[in-house]
Design a protein around this motif. Structure first.
Motif, PDB file in Angstrom:
ATOM      1  N   THR A   1       0.848  -1.186   0.000  1.00  0.00           N
ATOM      2  CA  THR A   1       0.000   0.000   0.000  1.00  0.00           C
ATOM      3  C   THR A   1       0.886   1.239   0.000  1.00  0.00           C
ATOM      4  OG1 THR A   1      -1.690  -1.165   1.279  1.00  0.00           O
ATOM      5  CG2 THR A   1      -1.844   1.233   1.194  1.00  0.00           C
ATOM      6  N   LEU A   2       0.689   2.072  -1.008  1.00  0.00           N
ATOM      7  CA  LEU A   2       1.398   3.343  -1.118  1.00  0.00           C
ATOM      8  C   LEU A   2       0.459   4.440  -0.650  1.00  0.00           C
ATOM      9  CD1 LEU A   2       3.861   4.993  -2.196  1.00  0.00           C
ATOM     10  CD2 LEU A   2       2.713   5.026  -4.422  1.00  0.00           C
ATOM     11  N   THR A   3       0.857   5.170   0.375  1.00  0.00           N
ATOM     12  CA  THR A   3       0.003   6.215   0.941  1.00  0.00           C
ATOM     13  C   THR A   3       0.709   7.570   0.865  1.00  0.00           C
ATOM     14  OG1 THR A   3      -0.990   4.635   2.484  1.00  0.00           O
ATOM     15  CG2 THR A   3      -1.272   6.964   2.984  1.00  0.00           C
ATOM     16  N   ILE A   4       0.024   8.539   0.284  1.00  0.00           N
ATOM     17  CA  ILE A   4       0.582   9.889   0.146  1.00  0.00           C
ATOM     18  C   ILE A   4      -0.477  10.891   0.578  1.00  0.00           C
ATOM     19  CG2 ILE A   4       1.559  11.588  -1.452  1.00  0.00           C
ATOM     20  CD1 ILE A   4       2.397   9.170  -3.205  1.00  0.00           C
ATOM     21  N   ASN A   5      -0.150  11.653   1.594  1.00  0.00           N
ATOM     22  CA  ASN A   5      -1.080  12.656   2.115  1.00  0.00           C
ATOM     23  C   ASN A   5      -2.476  12.086   2.359  1.00  0.00           C
ATOM     24  OD1 ASN A   5       0.806  14.741   2.177  1.00  0.00           O
ATOM     25  ND2 ASN A   5       0.461  15.250   0.034  1.00  0.00           N
ATOM     26  N   GLY A   6      -2.505  10.898   2.912  1.00  0.00           N
ATOM     27  CA  GLY A   6      -3.782  10.296   3.278  1.00  0.00           C
ATOM     28  C   GLY A   6      -4.473   9.521   2.183  1.00  0.00           C
ATOM     29  N   GLN A   7      -3.991   9.621   0.949  1.00  0.00           N
ATOM     30  CA  GLN A   7      -4.577   8.850  -0.153  1.00  0.00           C
ATOM     31  C   GLN A   7      -3.754   7.583  -0.363  1.00  0.00           C
ATOM     32  OE1 GLN A   7      -6.125  11.062  -3.696  1.00  0.00           O
ATOM     33  NE2 GLN A   7      -4.837  12.683  -2.882  1.00  0.00           N
ATOM     34  N   SER A   8      -4.433   6.449  -0.526  1.00  0.00           N
ATOM     35  CA  SER A   8      -3.737   5.176  -0.625  1.00  0.00           C
ATOM     36  C   SER A   8      -3.995   4.486  -1.955  1.00  0.00           C
ATOM     37  CB  SER A   8      -4.161   4.252   0.520  1.00  0.00           C
ATOM     38  OG  SER A   8      -3.764   4.795   1.768  1.00  0.00           O
ATOM     39  N   LEU A   9      -2.970   3.808  -2.436  1.00  0.00           N
ATOM     40  CA  LEU A   9      -3.053   2.976  -3.634  1.00  0.00           C
ATOM     41  C   LEU A   9      -2.543   1.591  -3.281  1.00  0.00           C
ATOM     42  CD1 LEU A   9      -1.591   5.075  -6.619  1.00  0.00           C
ATOM     43  CD2 LEU A   9      -3.947   4.339  -6.320  1.00  0.00           C
ATOM     44  N   ASP A  10      -3.281   0.564  -3.708  1.00  0.00           N
ATOM     45  CA  ASP A  10      -2.764  -0.788  -3.571  1.00  0.00           C
ATOM     46  C   ASP A  10      -1.769  -1.055  -4.696  1.00  0.00           C
ATOM     47  OD1 ASP A  10      -4.343  -1.359  -1.354  1.00  0.00           O
ATOM     48  OD2 ASP A  10      -6.026  -2.017  -2.589  1.00  0.00           O
ATOM     49  N   THR A  11      -0.665  -1.693  -4.357  1.00  0.00           N
ATOM     50  CA  THR A  11       0.346  -2.023  -5.361  1.00  0.00           C
ATOM     51  C   THR A  11       0.487  -3.533  -5.465  1.00  0.00           C
ATOM     52  OG1 THR A  11       2.163  -1.972  -3.762  1.00  0.00           O
ATOM     53  CG2 THR A  11       1.608   0.104  -4.890  1.00  0.00           C
ATOM     54  N   PRO A  12       0.954  -4.061  -6.607  1.00  0.00           N
ATOM     55  CA  PRO A  12       1.399  -3.325  -7.788  1.00  0.00           C
ATOM     56  C   PRO A  12       0.237  -2.591  -8.444  1.00  0.00           C
ATOM     57  CG  PRO A  12       1.281  -5.677  -8.258  1.00  0.00           C
ATOM     58  CD  PRO A  12       1.083  -5.530  -6.792  1.00  0.00           C
ATOM     59  N   THR A  13       0.582  -1.497  -9.116  1.00  0.00           N
ATOM     60  CA  THR A  13      -0.452  -0.719  -9.786  1.00  0.00           C
ATOM     61  C   THR A  13       0.128  -0.049 -11.026  1.00  0.00           C
ATOM     62  OG1 THR A  13      -2.322   0.749  -9.367  1.00  0.00           O
ATOM     63  CG2 THR A  13      -0.166   1.543  -8.687  1.00  0.00           C
ATOM     64  N   PHE A  14      -0.778   0.390 -11.873  1.00  0.00           N
ATOM     65  CA  PHE A  14      -0.416   1.003 -13.149  1.00  0.00           C
ATOM     66  C   PHE A  14      -0.922   2.438 -13.188  1.00  0.00           C
ATOM     67  CE2 PHE A  14      -1.771   1.990 -17.563  1.00  0.00           C
ATOM     68  CZ  PHE A  14      -0.532   1.981 -18.169  1.00  0.00           C
ATOM     69  N   PHE A  15      -0.031   3.372 -13.531  1.00  0.00           N
ATOM     70  CA  PHE A  15      -0.403   4.776 -13.696  1.00  0.00           C
ATOM     71  C   PHE A  15      -0.592   5.061 -15.194  1.00  0.00           C
ATOM     72  CE2 PHE A  15       0.562   6.948  -9.582  1.00  0.00           C
ATOM     73  CZ  PHE A  15       1.129   5.887  -8.899  1.00  0.00           C
ATOM     74  N   PRO A  16      -1.826   5.269 -15.671  1.00  0.00           N
ATOM     75  CA  PRO A  16      -1.987   5.637 -17.077  1.00  0.00           C
ATOM     76  C   PRO A  16      -1.420   7.033 -17.340  1.00  0.00           C
ATOM     77  CG  PRO A  16      -4.082   5.834 -15.926  1.00  0.00           C
ATOM     78  CD  PRO A  16      -3.123   5.195 -14.959  1.00  0.00           C
ATOM     79  N   VAL A  17      -0.621   7.155 -18.396  1.00  0.00           N
ATOM     80  CA  VAL A  17      -0.080   8.465 -18.762  1.00  0.00           C
ATOM     81  C   VAL A  17      -1.181   9.272 -19.435  1.00  0.00           C
ATOM     82  CG1 VAL A  17       1.582   9.679 -20.222  1.00  0.00           C
ATOM     83  CG2 VAL A  17       2.272   7.620 -18.973  1.00  0.00           C
ATOM     84  N   LEU A  18      -1.317  10.523 -19.021  1.00  0.00           N
ATOM     85  CA  LEU A  18      -2.425  11.362 -19.463  1.00  0.00           C
ATOM     86  C   LEU A  18      -1.940  12.800 -19.621  1.00  0.00           C
ATOM     87  CD1 LEU A  18      -5.518  11.580 -19.894  1.00  0.00           C
ATOM     88  CD2 LEU A  18      -5.738  11.926 -17.434  1.00  0.00           C
ATOM     89  N   SER A  19      -2.384  13.459 -20.690  1.00  0.00           N
ATOM     90  CA  SER A  19      -2.091  14.880 -20.855  1.00  0.00           C
ATOM     91  C   SER A  19      -3.253  15.685 -20.287  1.00  0.00           C
ATOM     92  CB  SER A  19      -1.891  15.232 -22.335  1.00  0.00           C
ATOM     93  OG  SER A  19      -1.694  16.617 -22.481  1.00  0.00           O
ATOM     94  N   PHE A  20      -3.054  16.263 -19.095  1.00  0.00           N
ATOM     95  CA  PHE A  20      -4.115  17.075 -18.516  1.00  0.00           C
ATOM     96  C   PHE A  20      -4.338  18.338 -19.339  1.00  0.00           C
ATOM     97  CE2 PHE A  20      -3.289  14.391 -14.889  1.00  0.00           C
ATOM     98  CZ  PHE A  20      -4.543  14.242 -14.308  1.00  0.00           C
ATOM     99  N   TYR A  21      -3.254  18.847 -19.934  1.00  0.00           N
ATOM    100  CA  TYR A  21      -3.356  20.058 -20.745  1.00  0.00           C
ATOM    101  C   TYR A  21      -2.914  19.723 -22.159  1.00  0.00           C
ATOM    102  CZ  TYR A  21      -3.795  22.249 -16.203  1.00  0.00           C
ATOM    103  OH  TYR A  21      -4.221  22.581 -14.954  1.00  0.00           O
ATOM    104  N   GLY A  22      -3.870  19.560 -23.041  1.00  0.00           N
ATOM    105  CA  GLY A  22      -3.556  19.168 -24.411  1.00  0.00           C
ATOM    106  C   GLY A  22      -3.735  20.306 -25.395  1.00  0.00           C
ATOM    107  N   GLY A  23      -3.406  21.517 -24.977  1.00  0.00           N
ATOM    108  CA  GLY A  23      -3.500  22.658 -25.873  1.00  0.00           C
ATOM    109  C   GLY A  23      -4.857  23.329 -25.872  1.00  0.00           C
ATOM    110  N   GLY A  24      -5.822  22.766 -25.145  1.00  0.00           N
ATOM    111  CA  GLY A  24      -7.174  23.305 -25.182  1.00  0.00           C
ATOM    112  C   GLY A  24      -7.500  24.226 -24.026  1.00  0.00           C
ATOM    113  N   THR A  25      -8.775  24.499 -23.891  1.00  0.00           N
ATOM    114  CA  THR A  25      -9.261  25.397 -22.845  1.00  0.00           C
ATOM    115  C   THR A  25     -10.232  24.647 -21.934  1.00  0.00           C
ATOM    116  OG1 THR A  25     -11.096  26.112 -24.237  1.00  0.00           O
ATOM    117  CG2 THR A  25      -9.055  27.386 -24.378  1.00  0.00           C
TER     118      THR A  25
END
Length: 414
Positions: A26-50
């Motif tokens: 379990t990976l815990t950061i600032n109170g938020q937890s993730l069970d591991t192993p886990t996968f982080f999908p790569v995502l563009s939060f800002y893709g040039g739009g508004t």
């Protein structure tokens, strides 16, 4: 060497089960937890739009609509697949934005924006070292920004990364010995400045390392440790991020060697309690690398395969989109008549054809990693070995490496 001190801990990693070298935790950061192993999908939060376009990004826009449960994709609850996401400083100018828009993107934390305010997953912000190694900085339509460690951290902080890494200088397969030495020295120098700059940062700080085998990785760690002197680096960092493996993504033998050797070195250097993240690797390599001891991963493969009209049947098998029988899958995407209709090409925009395919591919990623996690938690190594034999072991090109992992990381077949 300026004084570095351990600050209030905001991240923790607890291993809850092992099966050979594979581990669940379990990976815990600032109170938020993730069970591991886990996968982080790569995502563009800002893709040039508004704001009105969920900040754009083509297929990335549709993926963000899934992440946020937007009405455009029929609502739904897909947030469980986005409890951890990866983005990069380097992706900010991928769509040729001007400086005014760049300043807007970096003016507030991602989660502080109204558009993303409902998103509560962990955001891993990569420093973009691979891209900056070639371009030296961010290149917009009417501006350029030179990126050094201080600037990379400033942007990571502005984006509100829950996990951040130092600015690294990844190695390349054809680098000379001297070039690898220089990159290791530059990365080590950045690691020290990163540790100094982030002493009060309210998130997890990962240290990047690079190498393909024990000798290269051990030398890389030597460069890091020499910069920190007698300081125990396990007290300064919350995880290790292993990079430079993307050019080796199709060479399973090389990937396994890199992860196994990195795990061994982490144990020798007192870093075994930290999570090991593998940068840029996904799909069929994940089961083998989990068995070898890796804890988390990130990749764009779920989107890249969709863009190439490849629909995931498993982590190792994809079929052409025009050959898919959607009745064979019960995931939330393939169970939605509207989304199936889109994937069959009956929509105006290509992003809405391929976005649901990418979401389906991501669901397959997350389901398979969850199955691996559950197998690790069962008694002994047989459940994990059975999983490998039933999945990647049936692939002729991977079978030899599957047997190697079973024999070297899981104690052998019997």
């Amino acid at each position: 060497m300026p004084q570095l001190k351990q600050t209030e801990q905001t991240a923790s990693f607890q291993v809850t089960a092992t099966a050979g070298d594979a581990r669940a935790g379990t990976l815990t950061i600032n109170g938020q937890s993730l069970d591991t192993p886990t996968f982080f999908p790569v995502l563009s939060f800002y893709g040039g739009g508004t704001k009105s376009s969920v900040f754009g990004g083509g297929v990335h826009r549709t993926i963000k609509e899934f992440m946020l449960g937007k009405e455009e994709i029929g609502g739904g609850t897909y947030d469980k697949y986005f409890r951890g996401t990866m983005t990069s400083v380097a992706s900010l100018t991928d769509y040729g934005i001007n400086q005014e828009r760049f300043n807007d993107y970096t003016s507030d934390r991602i989660k502080d924006r109204e558009t993303f305010s409902d998103y509560n997953g962990l955001i891993f912000v990569d420093s973009g070292g691979y891209k900056f190694l070639h371009n030296n900085g961010l290149d917009g339509s009417d501006f350029e920004i030179e990126i050094d460690q201080r600037e990379a951290f400033r942007i990571q902080k502005q984006l509100g990364g829950d996990i951040i890494v130092n600015l690294d200088r990844p190695i390349a397969p054809n680098d000379t010995f001297d070039e690898r030495q220089q990159k290791a020295e530059r990365t080590a120098e950045n690691a020290v400045e990163f540790a100094r700059l982030t002493q009060t940062y309210p998130g997890a700080r990962y240290l990047t390392v690079h190498g393909y085998n024990y000798s290269m990785l051990d030398r890389f760690f030597d460069h890091i440790q020499s910069q920190f002197g007698n300081i125990d680096i396990s007290t300064l960092f919350d995880g290790i991020a292993l990079g430079s493996l993307v050019p080796k993504k199709d060479d399973k033998a090389a990937l396994i060697t890199a992860v196994m050797d990195c795990v061994e070195i982490m144990e020798e250097r007192g870093l075994a309690d930290l999570p090991l993240h593998v940068l840029g690797i996904g799909s069929g390599s994940i089961p083998l690398l989990v068995a070898a001891g890796a804890d988390t991963f990130d990749s764009t493969t779920y989107i890249q395969n969709a863009i190439n009209q490849k629909y995931a049947v498993s982590l190792t098998k994809h079929i052409p989109l025009d050959a898919v029988d959607f009745n064979q899958c019960d995931c939330a995407v393939c169970s939605d008549p509207k989304l199936v209709n889109w994937m069959q090409g009956n929509t105006e925009y290509q992003k809405d054809v391929l976005g649901p395919v990418a979401m389906h591919n991501l669901i397959i990623h997350r389901q398979e990693v969850r199955e691996l996690r559950q197998r690790i938690k069962q008694h002994g190594t047989d459940p994990v070995i059975d999983y490998l034999d039933e999945t990647v072991g049936r692939n002729d090109s991977i079978r030899k490496q599957t047997h190697r992992v079973v024999n070297e990381a899981l104690g052998g077949y019997f």
